[in-house]
Design an enzyme around this catalytic site. Sequence first.
Site, short mmCIF file in Angstrom:
data_model
loop_
_atom_site.label_atom_id
_atom_site.label_comp_id
_atom_site.label_asym_id
_atom_site.label_seq_id
_atom_site.Cartn_x
_atom_site.Cartn_y
_atom_site.Cartn_z
N TYR A 112 0.85 -1.19 0.00
CA TYR A 112 0.00 0.00 0.00
C TYR A 112 0.88 1.24 0.00
O TYR A 112 1.93 1.27 0.65
CB TYR A 112 -0.87 0.05 1.25
CG TYR A 112 -1.98 -0.98 1.28
CD1 TYR A 112 -3.22 -0.68 0.73
CD2 TYR A 112 -1.78 -2.22 1.85
CE1 TYR A 112 -4.25 -1.61 0.76
CE2 TYR A 112 -2.81 -3.16 1.89
CZ TYR A 112 -4.03 -2.85 1.33
OH TYR A 112 -5.05 -3.77 1.36
N TYR B 127 -0.73 -10.38 0.16
CA TYR B 127 0.45 -10.05 0.97
C TYR B 127 0.48 -10.89 2.24
O TYR B 127 -0.54 -11.36 2.73
CB TYR B 127 0.54 -8.56 1.28
CG TYR B 127 -0.69 -7.91 1.90
CD1 TYR B 127 -0.87 -7.91 3.28
CD2 TYR B 127 -1.64 -7.27 1.11
CE1 TYR B 127 -1.98 -7.29 3.85
CE2 TYR B 127 -2.76 -6.66 1.67
CZ TYR B 127 -2.92 -6.68 3.04
OH TYR B 127 -4.02 -6.07 3.60
N ARG C 192 -2.83 -12.68 3.38
CA ARG C 192 -4.14 -12.11 3.09
C ARG C 192 -4.38 -12.33 1.61
O ARG C 192 -3.54 -11.99 0.77
CB ARG C 192 -4.15 -10.60 3.36
CG ARG C 192 -4.38 -10.28 4.83
CD ARG C 192 -5.58 -9.39 5.04
NE ARG C 192 -6.84 -10.07 4.77
CZ ARG C 192 -7.97 -9.46 4.45
NH1 ARG C 192 -8.03 -8.15 4.35
NH2 ARG C 192 -9.07 -10.15 4.23
N HIS D 195 -7.47 -8.58 -2.33
CA HIS D 195 -8.73 -7.94 -1.94
C HIS D 195 -8.68 -6.45 -2.24
O HIS D 195 -7.60 -5.85 -2.29
CB HIS D 195 -9.02 -8.17 -0.46
CG HIS D 195 -7.96 -7.58 0.43
ND1 HIS D 195 -6.80 -8.24 0.75
CD2 HIS D 195 -7.88 -6.36 1.04
CE1 HIS D 195 -6.06 -7.47 1.52
NE2 HIS D 195 -6.68 -6.32 1.71
N HIS E 113 -10.42 -2.87 -0.78
CA HIS E 113 -11.22 -2.28 0.29
C HIS E 113 -12.20 -1.26 -0.28
O HIS E 113 -11.82 -0.45 -1.14
CB HIS E 113 -10.32 -1.55 1.29
CG HIS E 113 -9.37 -2.44 2.03
ND1 HIS E 113 -9.69 -3.04 3.22
CD2 HIS E 113 -8.10 -2.82 1.75
CE1 HIS E 113 -8.66 -3.75 3.64
NE2 HIS E 113 -7.67 -3.64 2.78
#
Lengths: 222, 201
Positions: free
Chosen positions: A99, A138, A148, A151, A153
């Site tokens: 991110y 990640y 994870r 995905h 958000h």
Amino acid sequence: MTQFGRQLGIGPTDNTSDQRTPRKPLRLIPSVARESFVPVVPARYVIRTHEWDMTRIAPGRPRGDGTPIEVTGTLRNENGTPIRDALIEIWNANHHGRYRHVEDASGLQLDENFFGMGRVVTDEDGNYRFWTISPGAYLARPDIGRWRPKHIHLSISGGSARLITQMYFPNEPNNASDPMAILMGDGFENNIGKTYETSDLDVDEGYRFDIVVGGRNATFFE
Amino acid sequence: MTQDNGSNLLKATNEDTSGPFFPIYFQDESLEDLTVLGPGIVGAPSGQHIILCGRVLDRHGNLANGVLMEFWQANAKGIYNSPANLGHPDLDSWFNGYGRLRSASGEYKFCTIMPGASDSRAPNITITLFSDGISRIVTQVFFEGHKANETDPVLKSLDTDDQARLIARHGGQTDGGAEIYLLDIVMAGVNETPFFDDFES
Ligand SMILES: [Fe+3]
């Protein structure tokens, strides 16, 4: 007398869930006070017109690494009524799973052509659409090797509708072991985007993600 | 679309955790101080300025970093800016009553006005918390010293220990005349803040 609602579940293998999930059952809101618990989000947000295309930082710039995808869907309430003019705030990791957030200390590779944050507003019929780069999975728990899954958000605010959720991808190896997916149980299916053909579009994959705001997120004004 | 068995309602999308990386980029300062309309704008909501501040703590008493907090309250006359009150004479044009902030550390400070008492309710602010590890949790905060606290239906539905956990302590006044109220929110464990469920489920 205290009346109790749900007992929230703790996501297995999720340390933060263990630290932050209330242990006592939720208290039921006395009915005379229900209205006071439902916020109405004023539509005073600022959105840059190019934010729907998250595959590049700005118009005319090169695309980020990875697979460009389209995500579209309709935002409705439980009665099926479309929710128009709702703000959808979107954020996802880049192709490498990183991110562009000051608190992401993963050390994974940043992509100079990917920003990873965008905002769109639903149209008259509750429809929304954005492009982004398919996020990388990640490693959330290096100590136990738990990933994870890929995905995106999404945070939805419109009138008294309020929901933060994630869209997952079909047939991903890490879906089954994800603590949030485990908490959702069979309902996890609802949070997986459904693929569609994009041969006529300048993206490689398309995902339909219809969103229903309801249950605890319900608006009883609309 | 999927439907609940035996119901015409569509099945709601699952809530999910916001994760640790809710974008600071989406921050909007005008939602962190509801006493100010915006840079260079003349006008203000009516009411006593207050600052609600404190810490959000986890089960071990550590600060819950990266929390997203949302606030919802009535105006100084106790009227919510909701569609149900459209056209109400006591609406304040300069007050929406919705606030939002993201705290990197877990400490928070929300500048607003003291909500009025409405109907049978004591002045209160609804707080919604989003953070890594949880989906939305919701509670309501009250203010020390208000007589209406004794008869408020939400407070009355709780035992005395839990009531105390929802009443913000008065902590003096700023130089600018804002009343300071302090409340720590404990997400889990000893001294856990009572959180509320919207529906029977
Ligand atoms: Fe994430």
